[in-house]
Write an enzyme that holds these catalytic residues in place. Structure first.
Site, mmCIF file in Angstrom:
data_model
loop_
_atom_site.group_PDB
_atom_site.id
_atom_site.type_symbol
_atom_site.label_atom_id
_atom_site.label_comp_id
_atom_site.label_asym_id
_atom_site.label_seq_id
_atom_site.Cartn_x
_atom_site.Cartn_y
_atom_site.Cartn_z
ATOM 1 N N LYS A 170 73.696 28.864 16.134
ATOM 2 C CA LYS A 170 73.618 30.322 15.984
ATOM 3 C C LYS A 170 72.416 30.673 15.138
ATOM 4 O O LYS A 170 72.367 30.359 13.957
ATOM 5 C CB LYS A 170 74.871 30.904 15.336
ATOM 6 C CG LYS A 170 74.888 32.430 15.496
ATOM 7 C CD LYS A 170 75.675 33.182 14.460
ATOM 8 C CE LYS A 170 74.916 33.491 13.210
ATOM 9 N NZ LYS A 170 73.847 34.509 13.363
ATOM 10 N N GLU A 245 71.694 23.429 3.278
ATOM 11 C CA GLU A 245 70.316 23.622 2.811
ATOM 12 C C GLU A 245 70.248 25.061 2.313
ATOM 13 O O GLU A 245 70.177 25.995 3.111
ATOM 14 C CB GLU A 245 69.317 23.420 3.972
ATOM 15 C CG GLU A 245 69.306 22.017 4.559
ATOM 16 C CD GLU A 245 68.498 21.032 3.717
ATOM 17 O OE1 GLU A 245 68.000 21.409 2.629
ATOM 18 O OE2 GLU A 245 68.374 19.874 4.149
ATOM 19 N N CYS A 279 62.557 29.161 1.394
ATOM 20 C CA CYS A 279 63.549 28.582 0.483
ATOM 21 C C CYS A 279 62.848 27.825 -0.638
ATOM 22 O O CYS A 279 63.265 27.866 -1.789
ATOM 23 C CB CYS A 279 64.473 27.655 1.237
ATOM 24 S SG CYS A 279 63.572 26.437 2.195
ATOM 25 N N GLU A 379 67.006 34.109 -6.949
ATOM 26 C CA GLU A 379 66.076 33.984 -5.827
ATOM 27 C C GLU A 379 65.779 35.392 -5.323
ATOM 28 O O GLU A 379 66.676 36.085 -4.838
ATOM 29 C CB GLU A 379 66.731 33.152 -4.713
ATOM 30 C CG GLU A 379 65.825 32.917 -3.549
ATOM 31 C CD GLU A 379 66.478 32.070 -2.452
ATOM 32 O OE1 GLU A 379 67.619 32.365 -2.055
ATOM 33 O OE2 GLU A 379 65.830 31.119 -1.995
HETATM 34 P P1 NAP Z 1 72.145 33.997 5.016
HETATM 35 O O1 NAP Z 1 72.425 35.418 4.843
HETATM 36 O O2 NAP Z 1 72.906 33.000 4.238
HETATM 37 O O3 NAP Z 1 72.305 33.715 6.576
HETATM 38 C C1 NAP Z 1 72.049 32.456 7.135
HETATM 39 C C2 NAP Z 1 72.778 32.357 8.455
HETATM 40 O O4 NAP Z 1 74.185 32.384 8.230
HETATM 41 C C3 NAP Z 1 72.492 33.502 9.416
HETATM 42 O O5 NAP Z 1 72.443 33.009 10.738
HETATM 43 C C4 NAP Z 1 73.701 34.396 9.206
HETATM 44 O O6 NAP Z 1 73.951 35.232 10.288
HETATM 45 C C5 NAP Z 1 74.782 33.372 9.042
HETATM 46 N N1 NAP Z 1 76.008 33.862 8.398
HETATM 47 C C6 NAP Z 1 76.172 34.914 7.564
HETATM 48 N N2 NAP Z 1 77.467 35.039 7.197
HETATM 49 C C7 NAP Z 1 78.151 34.054 7.807
HETATM 50 C C8 NAP Z 1 79.508 33.640 7.823
HETATM 51 N N3 NAP Z 1 80.452 34.302 7.138
HETATM 52 N N4 NAP Z 1 79.860 32.556 8.552
HETATM 53 C C9 NAP Z 1 78.923 31.867 9.243
HETATM 54 N N5 NAP Z 1 77.621 32.217 9.284
HETATM 55 C C10 NAP Z 1 77.235 33.287 8.569
HETATM 56 O O7 NAP Z 1 70.606 33.678 4.754
HETATM 57 P P2 NAP Z 1 69.330 34.466 5.287
HETATM 58 O O8 NAP Z 1 69.252 35.767 4.614
HETATM 59 O O9 NAP Z 1 69.299 34.434 6.763
HETATM 60 O O10 NAP Z 1 68.179 33.480 4.771
HETATM 61 C C11 NAP Z 1 67.718 33.470 3.486
HETATM 62 C C12 NAP Z 1 68.359 32.380 2.649
HETATM 63 O O11 NAP Z 1 68.241 31.123 3.303
HETATM 64 C C13 NAP Z 1 67.699 32.195 1.315
HETATM 65 O O12 NAP Z 1 68.660 31.997 0.322
HETATM 66 C C14 NAP Z 1 66.870 30.929 1.511
HETATM 67 O O13 NAP Z 1 66.555 30.242 0.329
HETATM 68 C C15 NAP Z 1 67.752 30.141 2.393
HETATM 69 N N6 NAP Z 1 66.982 29.104 3.105
HETATM 70 C C16 NAP Z 1 67.141 27.794 2.750
HETATM 71 C C17 NAP Z 1 66.386 26.804 3.382
HETATM 72 C C18 NAP Z 1 66.518 25.367 3.020
HETATM 73 O O14 NAP Z 1 66.080 24.524 3.801
HETATM 74 N N7 NAP Z 1 67.078 24.994 1.883
HETATM 75 C C19 NAP Z 1 65.465 27.168 4.369
HETATM 76 C C20 NAP Z 1 65.338 28.505 4.699
HETATM 77 C C21 NAP Z 1 66.109 29.469 4.064
HETATM 78 P P3 NAP Z 1 73.367 36.752 10.354
HETATM 79 O O15 NAP Z 1 72.224 36.862 9.444
HETATM 80 O O16 NAP Z 1 72.977 36.884 11.777
HETATM 81 O O17 NAP Z 1 74.465 37.658 9.973
#
Ligand code: NAP
Ligand code: MG
Length: 476
Positions: A170, A245, A279, A379
């Site tokens: 997804k 991650e 990230c 962050e």
């Molecule tokens: P996010 O809000 O945690 O969302 C990540 C993914 O999870 C999206 O596909 C989101 O879907 C989905 N999601 C949200 N709620 C969920 C639930 N209850 N159950 C299952 N899936 C769910 O993160 P983001 O805003 O997209 O990305 C930013 C974050 O990602 C930052 O904290 C960044 O540091 C982190 N990140 C980490 C890495 C790494 O390798 N460590 C790399 C890149 C990013 P929807 O958004 O479609 O609702």
């Protein structure tokens, strides 16, 4: 506006409701994708389960051949993919091209890694033959964020498929378009129908239905700590493994003896790449007091020469992903201002003129940030660099380790002892010296200490995350 379908069992899936994808450079709607729910997720997971019985038995050389073919097709379509990635995320075109290259490289790398990935034999005694072998988990669920959609897709899907798993992915609602294209490319490359299924939709519906599904065997999640916790609970409920991650608040640590000509562009790129929405962004600058003023001046100058504009114009700094994300960054800045923050440059959204419809903001430099403040701890996920001076190496280590995160760190010094001591003492999954990010090298194991997550992706370690070891014991 283009209607794009999900990919399940090698076929298109559409839903009555859709999710609209915006171009963050202009605010314009560019596509609609299916709003999948439990029914669509169930179809995708069953397709993966059916495919997994055969895919795990495909000879290593043949699995590797399919992965290599995927890499070639990504290479063939690199410009198109880069264009689509730049449009849906707002990232500068040059970065999107680089992302496409790395995406292709992941499939090549894991094809080769698979071919040289063996178990071992264990000489327990003369009467027993003991060996280990790696086996796939079965059906793996993958949930990814919007900041590096193609790269993270490949980082998690390539090793999973290589090891013989079948996958349901997804993508984030904001940036699902390249994942869908990659899904079709994989089929064109000869991956069997059902081995890789892409389901779009919201996290709380599609994401939750996938990660809570009763017939998945492993979860790979990349995203925020907040959602990571929900995912870890879903995995715990079913006692299946998960790789998390998560986020970071990574420091660049500049010592008095650093070569500033190298450090300045390194520090600037570490925070401005992808508008700080990385990230592993270097969002904290810890600097020795003796070079504090001169370094801040140099960074201010570098920020002044940054070009800001739509992704396809290939600026230094594109927009943030959404209005919501920009408001979040602005609320951090407002709070910091209220506490008397020393904003050296930037700090504002760009609301007027040609950029007014997109989600742009200025590169922002804040000096003398208190380590325990929100700006020093949270962050922000925007082009905002927080500077804190230190007096000696002990203080540098304490500050570097003084947040809940531990994803990566950069160290800038000419002293070998300082370099090695920092690598040893900083709690982070990757520590760079006189460089930062190592150009996305897919070979380098990557993952967090502390709340930045657990498990490792990338490199040979990544392959092991998508397999489980079995020990065979034969009495002679
Ligand atoms: P996010 O809000 O945690 O969302 C990540 C993914 O999870 C999206 O596909 C989101 O879907 C989905 N999601 C949200 N709620 C969920 C639930 N209850 N159950 C299952 N899936 C769910 O993160 P983001 O805003 O997209 O990305 C930013 C974050 O990602 C930052 O904290 C960044 O540091 C982190 N990140 C980490 C890495 C790494 O390798 N460590 C790399 C890149 C990013 P929807 O958004 O479609 O609702
Ligand atoms: Mg989201």
């Amino acid at each position: 506006m283009k209607q794009v379908a999900a990919v399940t069992n090698g076929e298109s899936i559409e839903t009555r409701n859709t999710v609209v994808v915006l171009d963050p450079s202009s605010g314009e709607a560019i596509a609609q994708t299916p709003d999948c729910g439990p029914a669509e997720i169930d179809l995708a997971v069953s397709a993966a389960r059916r495919a997994s019985h055969a895919w795990r038995k495909v000879a290593v050389a043949d699995r590797a051949r399919v992965l290599r073919r995927i890499a070639q097709l990504i290479e063939r379509d690199r410009d198109d993919l880069a264009h689509l990635e730049a449009r849906q995320t707002g990232k500068p075109l040059r970065q999107a091209r680089r992302d496409a290259e790395i995406t292709s490289r992941y499939f090549d790398f894991y094809a080769s890694a698979l071919e040289t990935h063996y178990g071992s034999s264990i000489p327990l005694n003369a009467d027993t033959m003991i060996f280990t072998q790696w086996e796939p988990h079965g059906v793996t669920a993958h949930v990814i964020p919007w900041n590096y959609p193609m790269q993270i897709f490949a980082r998690t899907i390539a090793p999973a498929l290589a090891m013989g798993n079948c996958c349901v992915l997804k993508p984030a609602e904001e940036a699902p378009l390249t994942a869908l294209r990659l899904g079709w490319l994989a089929l064109e490359a000869g991956l069997p129908a059902g081995a890789l299924n892409i389901v779009t939709g919201y996290g709380e519906t599609a994401g939750a239905a996938l990660t809570g599904h009763g017939d998945i065997d492993h979860i790979s999640f990349t995203g925020s700590v907040e959602v990571g916790r929900i995912i870890a609970r879903a995995a715990a409920n079913r006692v299946i493994p998960a790789t998390l991650e998560l986020g970071g608040k990574s420091p660049n640590i500049v010592f008095a003896d650093a070569d500033l000509d190298r450090a300045v562009p390194g520090v600037v790129n570490a925070i401005l790449q992808n508008a700080g929405q990385t990230c592993s962004a270097g969002s904290r600058l810890l600097v020795h007091e003796s070079v504090h003023n001169v370094l801040v001046e140099h960074i201010e100058q570098a920020f002044a020469s940054v070009t800001i504009g739509p992704a396809l114009n290939d600026p230094t700094l594109g927009p943030l992903i959404s209005q919501t994300q920009r408001s979040r960054v602005m609320s951090f800045l407002e709070q910091a201002r209220g506490n008397g923050a020393n904003i050296v440059t930037g700090g504002n959204a760009l609301n007027g003129g040609v950029l007014g419809k997109g989600f742009f903001m200025q590169p922002t430099l804040i000096d003398d940030v208190a380590p325990d403040s929100l700006m020093g701890q949270d962050e922000i996920f925007g082009p905002v660099l927080a500077v804190t001076p230190f007096r000696n190496i002990e203080e540098a280590v304490r500050l570097a380790n003084g947040t809940d995160y531990g994803l990566v760190a950069g160290v800038w010094t000419r002293d070998l002892g300082t370099a090695h001591r920092m690598i040893r003492e900083v709690l982070a999954g990757q520590v760079f010296v006189n460089t930062y990010g190592a150009s996305g090298g897919v070979e380098l194991p990557f993952g967090g200490f502390k709340r930045s997550g657990y498990g490792r992706e990338k490199g040979a370690e990544g392959l092991r995350s998508f397999a489980q070891i079995k020990t065979g014991v034969v009495a002679l």
